[in-house]
Enzyme design. Structure first.
Site, PDB file in Angstrom:
ATOM      1  N   HIS A  17       0.788  -1.232   0.000  1.00 58.31           N
ATOM      2  CA  HIS A  17       0.000   0.000   0.000  1.00 58.31           C
ATOM      3  C   HIS A  17       0.811   1.267   0.000  1.00 58.31           C
ATOM      4  O   HIS A  17       0.247   2.356  -0.073  1.00 58.31           O
ATOM      5  CB  HIS A  17      -0.932   0.047   1.212  1.00 58.31           C
TER       6      HIS A  17
ATOM      7  N   LYS B 272      -8.851  14.647   3.417  1.00 59.20           N
ATOM      8  CA  LYS B 272      -8.106  13.392   3.528  1.00 59.20           C
ATOM      9  C   LYS B 272      -7.198  13.542   4.735  1.00 59.20           C
ATOM     10  O   LYS B 272      -7.145  14.624   5.337  1.00 59.20           O
ATOM     11  CB  LYS B 272      -7.289  13.111   2.263  1.00 59.20           C
ATOM     12  N   ARG B 273      -6.494  12.471   5.142  1.00 62.70           N
ATOM     13  CA  ARG B 273      -5.547  12.630   6.239  1.00 62.70           C
ATOM     14  C   ARG B 273      -4.595  13.782   5.927  1.00 62.70           C
ATOM     15  O   ARG B 273      -4.268  14.050   4.755  1.00 62.70           O
ATOM     16  CB  ARG B 273      -4.746  11.331   6.437  1.00 62.70           C
TER      17      ARG B 273
ATOM     18  N   LYS C 130       0.729  14.604   0.938  1.00 64.37           N
ATOM     19  CA  LYS C 130      -0.553  14.933   0.298  1.00 64.37           C
ATOM     20  C   LYS C 130      -0.657  16.423  -0.043  1.00 64.37           C
ATOM     21  O   LYS C 130      -1.574  16.852  -0.742  1.00 64.37           O
ATOM     22  CB  LYS C 130      -1.715  14.505   1.195  1.00 64.37           C
TER      23      LYS C 130
ATOM     24  N   THR D 273      -8.377   6.742  -2.952  1.00 65.00           N
ATOM     25  CA  THR D 273      -9.742   6.294  -3.221  1.00 65.00           C
ATOM     26  C   THR D 273     -10.703   7.476  -3.093  1.00 65.00           C
ATOM     27  O   THR D 273     -11.781   7.450  -3.688  1.00 65.00           O
ATOM     28  CB  THR D 273     -10.190   5.175  -2.255  1.00 65.00           C
TER      29      THR D 273
ATOM     30  N   LYS E 262     -14.265   8.560  -5.320  1.00 66.74           N
ATOM     31  CA  LYS E 262     -15.584   8.937  -4.797  1.00 66.74           C
ATOM     32  C   LYS E 262     -16.039  10.259  -5.414  1.00 66.74           C
ATOM     33  O   LYS E 262     -17.205  10.413  -5.784  1.00 66.74           O
ATOM     34  CB  LYS E 262     -15.524   9.109  -3.272  1.00 66.74           C
TER      35      LYS E 262
END
Ligand SMILES: *Cc1c(COP(=O)(O)O)cnc(C)c1O
Length: 837
Positions: free
Chosen positions: A374, A565-566, A571, A673, A677
């Site tokens: 992952h 998101k986290r 990110k 992911t 969405k």
């Protein structure tokens, strides 16, 4: 890319349990029955939580009937089953999901209305099951939904944390963590199975014995014992034909073991021992990457593996006399390396407990196990020190050494005298602190290793473990992630779901590729109009939530630009903030008004020990405070941070999003992911060439997505050549200089002007490890294009519709069909023709 369909669609009719079988009055009676006899309350006196529990118990009755039927079906046909091992399941709430998949949503709404109760209020009585941090745990939850929907024999295995992911408060702009004691009142979805508790030995020492035949026969002695008590959560597929089980274990102390101490008279020691055992499943580790080095975490991982394998072997042995068929009846999947001890544990069971020869046991182990990688982040690759393993699991360490010995001999026979390669491939990292590399253990012990997007798998092969790829190219494959359209479209966005169904029918719910039939409607003025109205309703609902939680009034006509998101440096929430500051300065200093008003919406949790991530939350709230209060930019720009990002909040945000921010540094987001969405619900993506976002572009078309920035190879070369100098961008571009200087000037933190100086220094003096400045110009230009496009509502709507129509690939049904066919070799299980009554 191909658009594979699930091998079999869920059948929507049932002989035994058709929807008409349950009437509104009958369902009402069941709810009242549970309020009275399960809760001991008069209906009229039930609290909100009790109302929820009574309704959930009534739904659970329906689930249990179908769960038992499903188990009977599996008993009769003895199909191969997959066992999905994951330390995390980010389920969220289950009431609406279960009702919807049982096709009982309307019935339940009607029943509650008859009693004068608001369904939405009842749903608010449910605590969320937040047994996960983010993407990895949510993927596991989507996979369980798809397995059940497709009628696949698949069980989830996990831990029943008493405390899920912490709740997030925002206090003075900073994240504050609060415990999430979600099980305090018990969960109506869990069925405790004390009879199937597992006894798990830990610690102790190895006695080096010799057996009667003169063979080395080690004995694991003087261990301590913990007990894993299973709790089953029914997982119903869409249509209600299949109800699989997610089995989560709670750690308990061993009564027998403690009795011994009790009898020795040390009562307090016995109680202490009991408390220590029960601590093991107390809390989910709150880091979305890895939490290595902690003894408690290692014990958690082993508890999951040990209980699961005992359960699998027990079930297998009920109907099989030898282990010859084990690998053809049992697939075991490792969701990341967290359960990689399964390699050693299965070997221990086969060799030590069932006297199998090593070679035969090894063949079975490899054929049974498969592994999903992952992450590529070096700090997230699990390693356990040899000394800790020796202390906690001495026999497993021995087995790992033996596996390594044989494996390195194999490597040496392929590449004689290549010592460097042996060093890289060894399961043991040498050095001051010897450690077991869990990626290598998972790779060696399984027959399949997959990445979670095409790009990610490519990087696994070429840069994470190239030696292993050279040795076993056939082991590596890609399974691009997916999300379940039941939760993320049908339930989260009922207005859009209804519009789609009334336009093209309802087949898309279990065959998301069918959404392609919407393509012709992208140009249809009536459909566009209806689509715009649906989106406006969702945005209006979100404006209310934003006002309730943040006290900021925003207009549903603005562009909703969403980054949820986290919180993590890779990110790049910081890149977004840089762009926002640039926009703000352009307005107040250059007098340039943006083409469209925008609301920047952030949400996400930071790991409690991750200082930089927590500072970024403070930065976002600080920038928001200044901008939202500035009369010069009223009605043009707002910045909000919604506290406590979680599944239920995501379900409210996703349908209201115009622009989805997916701006990780290329090569760092394995798949994503969230990106799926949003696109599936008609948001346009602004993103980098990373993870599955690339595949979203392949599907929706370049003209319907906004990609920007450096690609993996360019970043790799700049890194390798030492040619990235953030200062160059700072000096060359006055806009960049101006916005970077605000971090040093304290514009957004006048009370403590040096608060964000670390950002200035990290980016300009410490190499900007996540390449913010390298991508900033391209990001700003692309955001300008986004704003121009949004000015044309019809053109924008057309693109949004095409995003919905072309994201069928990102259903988790497609992903599960690929896993089933290419890795697990399992098939949908339907009733044998003569076995239905
Ligand atoms: C989907 C989801 C995630 C994963 O989002 P990414 O953008 O892929 O990191 C994390 N948390 C929640 C609550 C989600 O629903």
């Amino acid at each position: 890319m191909s658009n594979r369909r699930p091998e079999q669609q869920a059948r929507l009719t049932s002989k035994k349990h058709s929807d008409v079988a349950l009437t509104v009055p009958a369902f009402l009676d069941t709810i009242r029955y549970h309020a009275r006899y399960s809760l001991g309350k008069r209906w009229g006196l039930c609290s909100g939580r009790e109302l929820f529990t009574a309704v959930a118990l009534a739904v659970r009755d329906a689930l249990i009937d179908r769960m038992l039927e499903t188990e009977d079906r599996y008993q009769q046909t003895d199909p191969k089953r997959v066992h999905y091992l994951s330390m995390e399941y980010l389920l969220g709430r289950s009431l609406k999901n279960n009702l919807s998949n049982l096709r009982m949503l309307d019935l339940c709404r009607d029943a509650l209305r008859k009693m004068g109760v608001d369904f939405e209020e009842v749903m608010e009585g449910e605590c969320e099951a937040a047994l996960g941090n983010g993407g990895l745990g949510r993927l596991a939850a989507c996979f369980l939904d798809s397995l059940a929907t497709m009628g696949m024999p698949g069980y989830g295995y996990g831990l029943n944390y008493e405390y899920g992911l912490f709740k997030q408060d925002i206090d003075n702009g900073y994240q504050k963590e609060k415990p999430d004691n979600w099980l305090i009142h018990g969960s109506p979805w869990q069925i405790e199975r004390p009879d199937e508790a597992c006894i798990v030995p830990l610690y102790g020492r190895i006695e080096h014995g010799i057996d009667r035949a003169g063979q080395y026969n080690p004995m694991w002695m003087d261990w301590k014992i913990i007990v894993g008590v299973p709790h089953d959560m029914p997982i119903v597929g869409f249509g209600g034909q299949t109800v699989n089980v997610l089995r989560v274990y709670s750690a308990r102390s061993s009564a027998e073991f403690d009795m011994q101490i009790f009898n020795e008279g040390d009562y307090l020691k016995a109680v202490e021992q009991q408390i220590a055992s029960e601590t093991i499943s107390k809390v989910l580790y709150p880091s979305d990457l890895v939490e290595a080095g902690r003894e408690l975490r290692l014990v958690q991982e082993y508890l999951l593996v040990a209980c699961t394998l005992r359960d699998i072997v027990r079930r297998y042995e009920k109907s099989h006399a030898t282990f010859d068929q084990f690998a053809s009846k049992v697939a075991i999947h490792l969701n990341d390396t967290h359960p990689a001890l399964a390699v050693a544990e299965l070997m221990r069971i086969l060799v030590d407990e069932h006297a199998q020869p090593w070679e035969k046991a090894w063949e079975t182990t490899q054929a049974t196990l498969s592994y999903t990688n992952h992450t590529l982040m070096p700090e997230a690759l699990e390693k356990w020190s040899v000394s800790l393993l020796e202390y906690v699991l001495p026999r497993h360490l021995q087995i790992i050494y033996e596996v390594n010995h044989r494996f390195l001999a194999q490597v040496a026979s392929v590449w004689p005298d290549d010592h460097e390669r042996l060093r890289r491939m060894s399961l043991i990292e040498e050095g001051e602190q010897k450690a077991v590399r869990m990626v290598n253990l998972a790779l060696v012990g399984s027959h399949s290793t997959n990445g979670v997007s095409a790009l990610h798998t490519q990087i696994v092969k070429t840069s994470l473990v190239p030696d292993f790829y050279q040795l076993w190219p056939e082991k590596f494959n890609t399974k691009t992630n997916g999300v379940t359209p039941r939760r993320w479209l049908l339930q989260a966005n009922p207005l859009l779901a209804d519009l789609i169904t009334s336009t093209i029918g309802s087949d898309w719910i279990t065959d998301l590729g069918k959404l392609r039939a919407l393509e012709p409607y992208a140009q249809d003025p009536d459909f566009q109009q209806a689509f715009m109205m649906v989106r406006r309703s969702s945005k209006t609902l979100l404006t209310q939530i934003i006002y309730d939680r943040c006290r900021v009034a925003v207009s549903p006509d603005a562009l909703f630009d969403v980054h949820v998101k986290r919180i993590h440096e890779y990110k790049r929430q910081l890149l977004n903030v840089m762009q926002i500051i640039h926009q703000y300065l352009r307005m107040i200093q250059d007098g340039i008004t943006p083409p469209v008003p925008r609301v920047y919406i952030f949400a996400g949790k930071a790991a409690p020990g991750y200082w930089a991530a927590k500072q970024i939350i403070k930065l976002i709230t600080s920038v928001g405070q200044v901008i939202n209060a500035d009369p010069r930019v009223q009605g043009l720009i707002k910045v909000v941070f919604l506290p406590d990002y979680r599944v239920s909040l995501a379900e409210q945000i996703v349908p209201a999003t115009d622009v989805s921010e997916q701006i990780s540094m290329a090569g760092t987001e394995a798949s994503g992911t969230g990106n799926m969405k949003f696109a599936m619900n008609g948001a346009l993506t602004i993103g980098t060439h990373d993870g599955a976002t690339i595949e979203i572009m392949d599907e929706v078309g370049q003209e319907n997505i906004f990609l920007f920035g450096l690609q993996v190879e360019e970043i790799r070369q700049m890194r390798a050549g030492g040619s990235y100098h953030p200062r160059t961008y700072y000096h060359r571009n006055p806009d960049i200089r101006r916005l970077m200087d605000t971090f040093a000037s304290g514009l957004f933190c006048p009370d403590e002007p040096s608060r964000f100086r670390w950002i200035y220094e990290s980016v300009l003096d410490r190499g900007d490890p996540y390449f913010h400045l390298a991508d900033l110009e391209s990001y700003i230009e692309t955001q300008e294009r986004v704003a121009q496009a949004f000015k044309d509502p019809v053109g924008w709507t057309c693109k949004a519709i095409l995003n919905v129509a072309r994201t069928g690939k990102f259903s988790s049904d497609r992903a599960i069909a690929e896993y089933a066919r290419e890795i697990w070799n399992i098939k949908p299980s339907s009733s044998p023709p003569d076995a239905t009554g």
